[in-house]
Design an enzyme around this catalytic site. Structure first.
Site, PDB file in Angstrom:
ATOM      1  N   LEU A  78       0.965  -1.170  -0.040  1.00 41.55           N
ATOM      2  CA  LEU A  78      -0.013  -0.072  -0.052  1.00 41.55           C
ATOM      3  C   LEU A  78       0.693   1.147   0.048  1.00 41.55           C
ATOM      4  O   LEU A  78       0.994   2.026   1.041  1.00 41.55           O
ATOM      5  CB  LEU A  78      -1.044   0.161   1.347  1.00 41.55           C
ATOM      6  CG  LEU A  78      -2.261  -0.711   0.957  1.00 41.55           C
ATOM      7  CD1 LEU A  78      -2.091  -2.276   0.920  1.00 41.55           C
ATOM      8  CD2 LEU A  78      -3.326  -0.351   2.272  1.00 41.55           C
TER       9      LEU A  78
ATOM     10  N   GLU B  81       1.152   3.951  -2.536  1.00 40.73           N
ATOM     11  CA  GLU B  81       0.540   4.445  -3.852  1.00 40.73           C
ATOM     12  C   GLU B  81       1.519   5.393  -4.425  1.00 40.73           C
ATOM     13  O   GLU B  81       1.905   5.522  -5.694  1.00 40.73           O
ATOM     14  CB  GLU B  81      -0.696   5.256  -3.901  1.00 40.73           C
ATOM     15  CG  GLU B  81      -1.824   4.517  -3.732  1.00 40.73           C
ATOM     16  CD  GLU B  81      -2.236   4.016  -2.316  1.00 40.73           C
ATOM     17  OE1 GLU B  81      -3.164   3.279  -2.163  1.00 40.73           O
ATOM     18  OE2 GLU B  81      -1.412   4.340  -1.317  1.00 40.73           O
TER      19      GLU B  81
ATOM     20  N   GLN C 237      -6.865   1.424  -6.535  1.00 42.10           N
ATOM     21  CA  GLN C 237      -7.617   0.539  -6.236  1.00 42.10           C
ATOM     22  C   GLN C 237      -8.985   1.125  -6.505  1.00 42.10           C
ATOM     23  O   GLN C 237      -9.936   0.673  -6.881  1.00 42.10           O
ATOM     24  CB  GLN C 237      -7.630  -0.115  -4.798  1.00 42.10           C
ATOM     25  CG  GLN C 237      -8.438  -1.427  -4.554  1.00 42.10           C
ATOM     26  CD  GLN C 237      -7.862  -2.111  -3.408  1.00 42.10           C
ATOM     27  OE1 GLN C 237      -8.152  -1.661  -2.254  1.00 42.10           O
ATOM     28  NE2 GLN C 237      -7.165  -3.059  -3.486  1.00 42.10           N
ATOM     29  N   PHE C 238      -9.043   2.579  -5.890  1.00 39.12           N
ATOM     30  CA  PHE C 238     -10.201   3.555  -6.186  1.00 39.12           C
ATOM     31  C   PHE C 238      -9.589   4.758  -6.389  1.00 39.12           C
ATOM     32  O   PHE C 238      -8.489   5.095  -5.938  1.00 39.12           O
ATOM     33  CB  PHE C 238     -11.160   3.482  -4.908  1.00 39.12           C
ATOM     34  CG  PHE C 238     -11.961   2.534  -4.637  1.00 39.12           C
ATOM     35  CD1 PHE C 238     -13.137   2.138  -5.163  1.00 39.12           C
ATOM     36  CD2 PHE C 238     -11.497   1.360  -3.813  1.00 39.12           C
ATOM     37  CE1 PHE C 238     -13.905   0.885  -5.227  1.00 39.12           C
ATOM     38  CE2 PHE C 238     -12.182   0.152  -3.701  1.00 39.12           C
ATOM     39  CZ  PHE C 238     -13.187   0.210  -4.218  1.00 39.12           C
ATOM     40  N   ALA C 239     -10.171   5.476  -7.450  1.00 42.66           N
ATOM     41  CA  ALA C 239      -9.590   6.754  -7.621  1.00 42.66           C
ATOM     42  C   ALA C 239      -9.367   7.693  -6.722  1.00 42.66           C
ATOM     43  O   ALA C 239      -8.386   8.395  -6.537  1.00 42.66           O
ATOM     44  CB  ALA C 239     -10.457   7.365  -8.983  1.00 42.66           C
ATOM     45  N   ASP C 240     -10.190   7.608  -5.381  1.00 41.10           N
ATOM     46  CA  ASP C 240      -9.991   8.410  -4.114  1.00 41.10           C
ATOM     47  C   ASP C 240      -8.686   8.163  -3.877  1.00 41.10           C
ATOM     48  O   ASP C 240      -8.054   8.987  -3.149  1.00 41.10           O
ATOM     49  CB  ASP C 240     -11.166   8.006  -3.399  1.00 41.10           C
ATOM     50  CG  ASP C 240     -12.224   7.891  -4.030  1.00 41.10           C
ATOM     51  OD1 ASP C 240     -13.316   8.547  -3.592  1.00 41.10           O
ATOM     52  OD2 ASP C 240     -12.719   6.697  -4.593  1.00 41.10           O
TER      53      ASP C 240
ATOM     54  N   HIS D 100     -14.666   6.311  -1.679  1.00 39.30           N
ATOM     55  CA  HIS D 100     -14.853   5.417  -2.755  1.00 39.30           C
ATOM     56  C   HIS D 100     -15.759   5.671  -3.534  1.00 39.30           C
ATOM     57  O   HIS D 100     -16.237   4.859  -4.802  1.00 39.30           O
ATOM     58  CB  HIS D 100     -15.107   3.962  -2.263  1.00 39.30           C
ATOM     59  CG  HIS D 100     -14.385   3.609  -1.085  1.00 39.30           C
ATOM     60  ND1 HIS D 100     -14.267   3.744   0.205  1.00 39.30           N
ATOM     61  CD2 HIS D 100     -13.420   2.490  -1.055  1.00 39.30           C
ATOM     62  CE1 HIS D 100     -13.433   3.128   0.601  1.00 39.30           C
ATOM     63  NE2 HIS D 100     -12.728   2.284   0.106  1.00 39.30           N
TER      64      HIS D 100
END
Length: 666
Positions: free
Chosen positions: A404, A406, A428-431, A473
């Site tokens: 994890l 990014e 994993q999510f754009a957020d 999310h």
């Protein structure tokens, strides 16, 4: 920092030839003489700023000369010795510092904020830490290619407090990458002493937490530096693994000259002055009979003549007068896309999510140096199962689960690109992209404009509301990147475009933010070609033609617009932008000239959204064609709520219907 030892510095020349010893001295002397000259020019007002590395030269010179010439180095702004030891022409270096066109950034950046792949050097950006992750990417490229090479990246003691330091070391340790993380522990992070930076006795102790080899050396001893880095690199080429190397030294000048050194106790400064790397090494060479006052004077005179010639060449050059078109065109790496048509008429009904998976698989088949990286994308297949089965086909070297981290992963993707690879990073999510924001905005986007290297990276962004997933999310955050020159932003609304635009993204050598609306994944399907094909980036699609008004939209907005226009029975033209950056203004303008009324719809919040830029463009360039004000509809200017009823209120669907009615009645 512990008090510096004042005992005489001991040099161990075992295994070193006379020629090598003198070569090290020659390369140690050169940057010191440049530094001396820069300080004089600064006092004369002929240079504006200088970050001095006086007292630290042995680290940069020793480490650089210990590596192979084609091994990548990631220096910082006090590592002049890296550039001089790699043979970077001094006239171009000084032109770079002065903001001249012949510098490496054409006057667009300053100091050592540049790279030169010809010399296998990638400089820093002002934000401390990102270069560590780029070194990870280069180390990964070496490992994938089986090249038997290492990368080396510098950082300061202060920057070890940055999150990127942790992320980069963690990724390198997990993936066992051949990267030397070199810490210049020079006593102060600007004015902050070590006692306010970290609690461990030595920064090398941090290596324990990552399960990597770590050691501390005397950074002022040129022979110890050279021997240590050479031995580490030789071992790592055979057995790839990361190493944390702490080099003890001291910064004898201010953080930059204007800062001064008043915050440093005089006794400490005096102690470290006795540890000067150049004067101590000169003493040793004279004791060995390899250097005399005469030969020292001759070498100094030769370097000073060389420096003066380079200075004059740069001073004679005027200020940069870059052509406007050159400034604009250098934002992106040159690329002319020729759309690829499918080779057969074979089609299969595919959902949006399957179209993306199909495109990703065919991109992997076409580009054998494409590497996919993301959380849980390997055996698990990703949270949306887009890469399900990819490991069996392409292997775990090219389909990589990541920690994890990014920011480090985006940085590693850029490092891969520097070595000729293509990389995809799945958020994993754009957020969650906020955790990698700096690498995207300040490294990927600006690299080509700054010094000509390209970032061949695609960042996939599962985005959007409609699934009651709450504030973290569900965001549509494309406008964050729309404002950043150097990025391309793609946002398909159909399975056909999802595959074709994704394949085109991997052909494009520029960084691309590729948005995928999660609510479309399994709710939308169509028959699309089984073969490889591409859709042109930067070209909008006319979804339906009409004369009453124009709807400009993208993503989920296309479906909302189609439904609304059908229910209201309006002869409207709908434009699906598909690419948000660069925008297809031509298609928008052609439609508005025909319909004379326009409304812009997007799921993102209204204020600061893309619709505002499009509305401004239409108002400025097409005012005489308008029969009504340019209207916009978008999500509420609030975070996205969790409860379904509140999310429905947040989204613009109902308000869009009313706004279309208002526009039609104007």
């Amino acid at each position: 920092m512990q008090d510096a030892a004042v005992d005489q510095m001991v040099f161990n020349r075992e295994g070193f030839s006379d020629e090598l010893l003198l070569s090290l001295y020659n390369q140690l002397l050169y940057p010191r003489l440049i530094e001396d000259k820069m300080l004089k020019l600064l006092r004369q007002g002929k240079v504006s700023k200088w970050f001095s590395g006086i007292g630290q030269e042995a680290i940069a010179v020793g480490a650089t000369l210990a590596l192979l010439p084609d091994e990548m180095i990631f220096p910082m702004h006090r590592n002049l010795g890296v550039f001089t030891a790699r043979g970077v022409p001094f006239n171009r270096l000084f032109a770079q510092w002065q903001g001249k066109y012949s510098g490496y950034t054409k006057g667009r950046d300053r100091s050592f904020h540049f790279g030169t792949l010809e010399h296998h050097i990638v400089g820093m950006i002002s934000h401390l830490g990102p270069q560590l992750s780029l070194a990870d990417g280069v180390g990964l490229a070496h490992k994938l290619a089986g090249e038997g090479r290492v990368s080396l990246t510098f950082t300061g003691d202060g920057a070890t407090s940055e999150g990127e330091f942790h992320e980069a070391l963690n990724v390198a340790a997990v993936w066992q990458l051949p990267v030397i993380f070199l810490i210049e522990n020079n006593g102060y992070g600007l004015s902050t002493p070590p006692t306010e930076q970290y609690r461990c006795a030595q920064l090398a102790d941090k290596g324990i937490g990552y399960g990597m080899k770590a050691l501390t050396v005397d950074g002022n001893n040129i022979l110890e530096m050279y021997r240590t880095v050479r031995e580490l690199a030789e071992s790592m080429r055979e057995n790839p693994e990361p190493v944390l190397l702490e080099c003890m030294t001291f910064r004898m000048r201010g953080h930059e000259e204007a800062s001064g050194t008043k915050y440093v106790p005089k006794a400490l400064m005096d102690q470290w002055a006795l540890r000067d790397p150049l004067s101590n090494y000169e003493r040793f060479l004279m004791e060995e009979g390899l250097l005399t006052e005469g030969s020292k004077k001759d070498l100094t005179a030769q370097w000073k003549k060389h420096i003066d010639a380079g200075l004059q060449q740069a001073f004679d050059e005027g200020d940069p007068q870059n052509e406007l078109q050159e400034e604009l065109s250098d934002v992106y790496a040159p690329f002319v896309h020729t759309p690829t048509a499918p080779q057969s008429n074979s089609k299969t009904e595919k959902r949006f999510v399957d179209a993306i998976s199909d495109g990703l698989r065919q991109a992997m088949e076409k580009h054998d140096k494409l590497v996919l990286m993301g959380q849980d994308i390997a055996d698990y297949g990703g949270v949306f199962k887009i890469t399900d089965g990819f490991v069996a086909q392409f292997g775990k070297e090219r389909v990589r689960n990541t920690p994890l981290c990014e920011s480090a992963i985006v940085g590693a993707a850029l490092g891969l690109s520097l070595k000729g690879y293509k990389a995809m990073v799945e958020m994993q999510f754009a957020d969650f992209v906020t955790c990698g924001f700096n690498q995207i905005i300040n490294n990927l986007a600006k690299l080509h404009y700054r010094w000509g290297a390209n970032a061949d990276v695609v960042v996939r962004m599962p985005c959007g509301a409609g699934t009651s997933a709450g504030p973290f999310h569900s965001q549509s955050n494309e406008a964050w990147f729309f404002h950043t020159p150097g990025l391309k932003v793609v946002y398909p609304s159909t399975p056909y475009d999802a595959k074709g635009l994704l394949l085109a993204s991997f052909e494009d050598p520029n960084p691309i933010m590729y948005f995928e609306h999660k609510a479309l994944y399994r709710s939308l399907s169509e028959a699309i070609p089984d073969d490889y094909y591409t859709v042109e980036i930067g070209k909008a699609r006319v979804v339906r033609e009409g004369k009453a008004l124009t709807v400009v939209t993208y993503g989920m907005g296309v479906l909302w617009a189609e439904k609304t226009i059908a229910e209201l029975g309006i002869d409207a033209e709908i434009i699906d932008l598909r690419t948000l950056l660069p925008l297809d203004y031509e298609t928008i303008e052609t439609s508005v000239r025909k319909t004379n009324k326009v409304i812009i719809l997007h799921e993102d919040t209204l204020v600061g959204g893309i619709g505002g830029e499009i509305a401004a463009h239409i108002s400025e360039h097409l005012f005489e064609y308008l029969d009504a004000p340019v209207m916009r509809e978008a999500a509420l200017d609030t975070p996205i709520p969790f409860a379904g009823s509140l999310e429905k209120q947040f989204l613009p669907v109902v308000r869009f219907v009313e706004k279309v009615k208002k526009l039609m009645g104007y």
